[in-house]
Write a protein that holds these residues in place. Structure first.
Motif, PDB file in Angstrom:
ATOM      1  N   ASN A 182       1.166  -1.356   0.021  1.00 35.48           N
ATOM      2  CA  ASN A 182      -0.011   0.064   0.064  1.00 35.48           C
ATOM      3  C   ASN A 182       0.818   1.703  -0.147  1.00 35.48           C
ATOM      4  O   ASN A 182       0.475   2.265  -1.168  1.00 35.48           O
ATOM      5  CB  ASN A 182      -1.062   0.501   1.462  1.00 35.48           C
ATOM      6  CG  ASN A 182      -1.644   0.640   1.077  1.00 35.48           C
ATOM      7  OD1 ASN A 182      -2.613   1.383  -0.211  1.00 35.48           O
ATOM      8  ND2 ASN A 182      -1.349   2.297   2.161  1.00 35.48           N
ATOM      9  N   ALA A 183       2.292   1.774   1.100  1.00 42.22           N
ATOM     10  CA  ALA A 183       3.280   2.168   0.953  1.00 42.22           C
ATOM     11  C   ALA A 183       3.561   2.609  -0.520  1.00 42.22           C
ATOM     12  O   ALA A 183       3.849   3.516  -0.646  1.00 42.22           O
ATOM     13  CB  ALA A 183       3.821   2.069   1.994  1.00 42.22           C
ATOM     14  N   ALA A 184       3.992   1.785  -1.125  1.00 40.64           N
ATOM     15  CA  ALA A 184       4.264   1.901  -2.548  1.00 40.64           C
ATOM     16  C   ALA A 184       3.759   2.290  -3.587  1.00 40.64           C
ATOM     17  O   ALA A 184       3.676   3.891  -4.298  1.00 40.64           O
ATOM     18  CB  ALA A 184       4.981   0.019  -2.719  1.00 40.64           C
ATOM     19  N   LEU A 185       2.105   1.569  -3.519  1.00 42.06           N
ATOM     20  CA  LEU A 185       1.235   1.788  -4.315  1.00 42.06           C
ATOM     21  C   LEU A 185       0.865   3.462  -4.464  1.00 42.06           C
ATOM     22  O   LEU A 185       0.937   4.187  -5.136  1.00 42.06           O
ATOM     23  CB  LEU A 185      -0.172   1.351  -4.882  1.00 42.06           C
ATOM     24  CG  LEU A 185      -1.120   1.559  -5.244  1.00 42.06           C
ATOM     25  CD1 LEU A 185      -1.825  -0.050  -5.821  1.00 42.06           C
ATOM     26  CD2 LEU A 185      -1.592   2.354  -4.456  1.00 42.06           C
ATOM     27  N   CYS A 186       1.023   3.903  -2.847  1.00 40.85           N
ATOM     28  CA  CYS A 186       0.810   5.507  -2.904  1.00 40.85           C
ATOM     29  C   CYS A 186       1.761   6.004  -3.429  1.00 40.85           C
ATOM     30  O   CYS A 186       1.309   7.616  -4.016  1.00 40.85           O
ATOM     31  CB  CYS A 186      -0.111   5.475  -1.315  1.00 40.85           C
ATOM     32  SG  CYS A 186      -1.103   4.996  -0.976  1.00 40.85           S
TER      33      CYS A 186
END
Lengths: 150, 131
Positions: free
Chosen positions: A28-32
């Motif tokens: 999720n962090a990488a996607l954001c």
């Protein structure tokens, strides 16, 4: 229009999934960050996971959905639209499963694309443990039927 | 920004300075979709689709979601529907914008769109937020 054979009768085809999709904090962090924002501090996942989770965990791949529609994925399916209704936000660390079905496949003549099939499929994301859907999404794809071009 | 929105208000835009092919590579993993038009310029050329890698459609939706969440802090998206009008390519400069069309209690509805500098609107739709 009447000269074309009808689109394959695929409405009602199940897209229920067997996979479990878990939104990891790391992904999720990488996607954001890949979209220019920081992950939320309250544990909610980026809402675009509505699309990702349902696509990845539905019962067929995109290529498989195309095959059901008698369309070769290499012929270039195009996204037409995507809609979603959320009952609850998606959460990091939670696991989800998918139910869904093909809603319709409609053959049309387009001035720009020639003969095409418009595919609509509906997916719902549920908690892995069961229960009501957190969201429902309708995706519309355009499948250009080059072989039917005049 | 004040939370006292009314119809006609413009939401604060969200800008992507340059669409990144590295992000496309990441998203091919997120989406479990290895379609090479997002990864390999030579494939894009061979298919006659231009000479730049093509952004995955859902990333473009995510940019508009980012605009909504940043412009209306503390809100959550209740519904959203958008149409894909044209491709977004690596290196494109994008601006996501929104205009409030109605406010009904704690529901704010707006028209949204994503524009590419010099090429116009590539995605447009409607979203409702719970504020």
């Amino acid at each position: 229009m009447d000269d074309f054979p009808p689109a394959p009768d695929v409405a009602g085809t199940s897209l229920d999934g067997t996979k479990v999709f878990t939104i990891s904090a790391e992904e999720n962090a990488a996607l954001c960050r890949s979209t220019g924002v920081e992950p939320a501090a309250d544990g909610t996942a980026h809402p675009i996971y509505y699309y990702i989770a349902t696509q990845v965990a539905m019962g067929k791949t995109v290529a498989g959905v195309c095959e059901t529609c008698e369309f070769d994925v290499d012929d270039g399916p195009m996204m037409g639209s995507s809609g979603v209704k959320f009952a609850d936000p998606l959460m990091v660390g939670e696991s989800y499963k998918v139910t869904g079905e093909i809603v319709s496949l409609v053959r049309k003549q387009s001035r720009k694309l020639g003969v095409m099939d418009v595919l609509t499929y509906r997916l719902r994301l549920h908690p892995e443990a069961g229960g009501d859907a957190l969201l429902e999404t309708d995706n519309v794809w355009v499948l250009p039927r080059k072989e039917l071009a005049g | 920004m004040s939370m006292n929105f009314k119809a006609g208000d413009e939401l604060t835009p969200f800008v992507i300075e340059s669409v990144s092919p590295d992000a496309m590579r990441d998203w091919s993993v997120f989406l479990a979709d290895p379609n090479p038009i997002h990864l390999d310029v030579e494939v894009v050329k061979a298919k006659g689709l231009g000479d730049k890698r093509i952004n995955q459609g859902p990333i473009n939706v995510a940019y508009m979601m980012n605009m909504l969440m940043a412009a209306v802090p503390g809100s959550r998206i209740e519904s959203m529907n958008s149409r894909f009008l044209d491709n977004v390519y690596e290196g494109d400069h994008l601006t996501a914008t929104g205009t409030v069309t109605s406010v009904d209690g704690n529901r704010l509805t707006c028209e949204i769109k994503l524009d590419v500098a010099g090429r116009g609107t590539v995605n447009s739709g409607v979203a409702t937020l719970i504020i």
